[in-house]
Design an enzyme around this catalytic site. Structure first.
Site, PDB file in Angstrom:
ATOM      1  CD  GLU A  65     123.415  61.772  67.910  1.00 42.44           C
ATOM      2  OE1 GLU A  65     122.844  61.041  67.163  1.00 42.44           O
ATOM      3  OE2 GLU A  65     123.469  61.582  69.040  1.00 42.44           O
ATOM      4  NE  ARG A 197      94.312  55.997  62.506  1.00 41.41           N
ATOM      5  CZ  ARG A 197      93.486  55.299  61.704  1.00 41.41           C
ATOM      6  NH1 ARG A 197      93.306  55.056  60.598  1.00 41.41           N
ATOM      7  NH2 ARG A 197      92.254  55.272  62.597  1.00 41.41           N
ATOM      8  NE  ARG A 220      91.358  55.607  55.336  1.00 47.03           N
ATOM      9  CZ  ARG A 220      91.049  54.934  56.686  1.00 47.03           C
ATOM     10  NH1 ARG A 220      91.822  53.894  56.896  1.00 47.03           N
ATOM     11  NH2 ARG A 220      90.403  55.596  57.645  1.00 47.03           N
ATOM     12  CD  GLU A 309      93.025  56.297  65.734  1.00 49.28           C
ATOM     13  OE1 GLU A 309      92.221  56.033  65.307  1.00 49.28           O
ATOM     14  OE2 GLU A 309      94.128  56.605  65.340  1.00 49.28           O
ATOM     15  N   GLY A 311      88.187  54.254  71.753  1.00 46.31           N
ATOM     16  CA  GLY A 311      86.834  54.415  72.288  1.00 46.31           C
ATOM     17  C   GLY A 311      87.005  54.848  73.892  1.00 46.31           C
ATOM     18  N   PRO A 312      85.867  55.243  74.312  1.00 44.36           N
ATOM     19  CG  PRO A 312      83.655  56.329  74.309  1.00 44.36           C
ATOM     20  CD  PRO A 312      84.411  55.569  73.612  1.00 44.36           C
TER      21      PRO A 312
END
Length: 384
Positions: A65, A197, A220, A309, A311-312
């Site tokens: 602002e 990211r 990247r 990120e 994974g399962p």
């Protein structure tokens, strides 16, 4: 300039969209503060013109602002300010944004949503109204809520918002045989992941992912290397090796390891000597990191937007603990085929998706891949 026949609400939407776009630019760069976009518009209906704009600066100050009204200068007198979050009214390291608005002579303020921070929580709107400024709020509130989800979560729940990203083959697997990397997604989807990211305060993975893939977890994309966020590793017994990319680059990109209070002291000293910062939390009943406590500790650190990120296995554990606010499943065109592998969606995450606790809100085709994004159906806080 806008058409003289355009309804006032359409004009408000148009300029609020610009304010939201400005705020989006600095997502991931302003923590612990939210990235707030602001636009100053002058002129009679049908002849509006933008005279100032701003967004919260990297590091969180100055706010959007005062930057917008400073750009407008004298043109701000009698003008309308569009801002994505209620202007602050409390004294911190900088004066309240309401002071700058009042000093500039703004006649009307249009906001997308009230700030849940108890230091503000309606008092910014009230102060402006008390000074005779016309205040309209709730314009594009849903879009603003998404943009400020991290801020809402950290204030309301004491933890960052969490965006879980998982890639899977067309038949639903995240990985094949042990020790065999599986390239699932193409260049377009990979580029989007790097953009996520850049707009996150931190990327989070578990130690299993680090030991299996030795990732860099940086951005990247051309021209955005400087937007690499904090890297966070969940490692209950400090098995992170000094030879990994994360440790070797820890002095260039901030790297945090969240561990348990019982982790070995010699491993703490070794990692600290490389520039890695260690955060400790209590272990759960299974001896692993208490994930809720870990996210609260990261919230105390100042982080408000985390992209997981990991994974399962980590994804399913986060779903079990009800810590997933947004989930994106990216499905590639290939199948793993006979023999199968590691399913991308575990039982707890699967239940959250099938029950509607996480509801689909967007489907995007990314080259040969398809991304479906789900959002928590119950807001982060009762007042959201």
């Amino acid at each position: 300039m806008t058409s003289s026949s355009a309804p006032a609400i359409e004009v408000d939407h148009r300029f609020m969209r610009l304010a939201l776009a400005l705020g989006h630019r600095n997502l991931g760069r302003t923590w612990p503060n939210p990235s707030v976009g602001a636009v100053v518009v002058a002129g009679e209906p049908g002849f509006e013109r933008i005279v100032g704009q701003g967004v919260t600066a990297p590091g969180g100050r100055p706010h959007g602002e005062p930057l917008a009204v400073a750009m407008a200068g004298e043109a701000a007198r009698g003008a309308t300010l569009y801002v994505t979050l209620e202007p602050c009214s409390h004294h911190g390291r900088t004066p309240p944004c309401t002071d700058a608005i009042l000093s500039a002579g703004i006649a009307r303020v249009v906001t997308a949503m009230e700030d849940p921070d108890p230091r503000v929580a309606g008092s910014g709107h009230a102060r402006l109204r008390a000074a005779g400024i016309a205040v309209t709020t709730g314009i594009l509130r849903e879009e603003a809520y998404r943009a400020h989800l991290g801020h809402v979560s950290r204030i309301g729940l004491g933890r960052p918002s969490l965006h879980l990203k998982l890639a899977r083959t067309r038949d639903g697997f995240a990985a094949g045989a042990p020790d065999k990397r599986l390239q699932i997604t193409g260049a377009v989807a990979n580029g989007l992941v790097h953009l996520w990211r850049a707009h996150s305060d931190a990327i989070m993975v578990g130690i299993g992912t680090v030991r299996a893939d030795d990732p860099s977890l940086n951005v990247r994309l051309p021209g955005l290397a400087g937007r690499s966020p904090v890297r966070v590793v969940l490692d209950s017994t400090l098995r992170l090796l000094p030879s990994t990319h994360l440790v070797r680059s820890a002095r260039d990109i901030p790297t945090l390891v969240v561990t348990t209070s019982g982790a070995p002291a010699h491993a703490r000293r070794m990692l600290a000597s490389t520039g890695v910062e260690i955060l400790s939390v209590d272990a759960g009943a299974d001896g692993r990191i208490d994930l809720d406590a870990a996210l609260r500790r990261l919230g105390d650190y100042g982080l408000s937007r985390i992209c997981s990120e990991g994974g399962p296995h980590l994804g399913d554990a986060l779903a079990k603990a009800d810590l997933v606010d947004v989930c994106t499943l990216i499905t590639g065109p290939v199948e793993l085929g006979e023999g199968g592998g590691l399913p991308a969606v575990g039982p707890h995450l699967g239940e959250r998706l099938s029950s509607g606790h996480l509801r689909p809100v967007e489907t995007r085709d990314l080259g040969s891949d398809r991304a479906v994004t789900y959002e928590r159906s119950v807001p982060c806080s009762p007042d959201s």
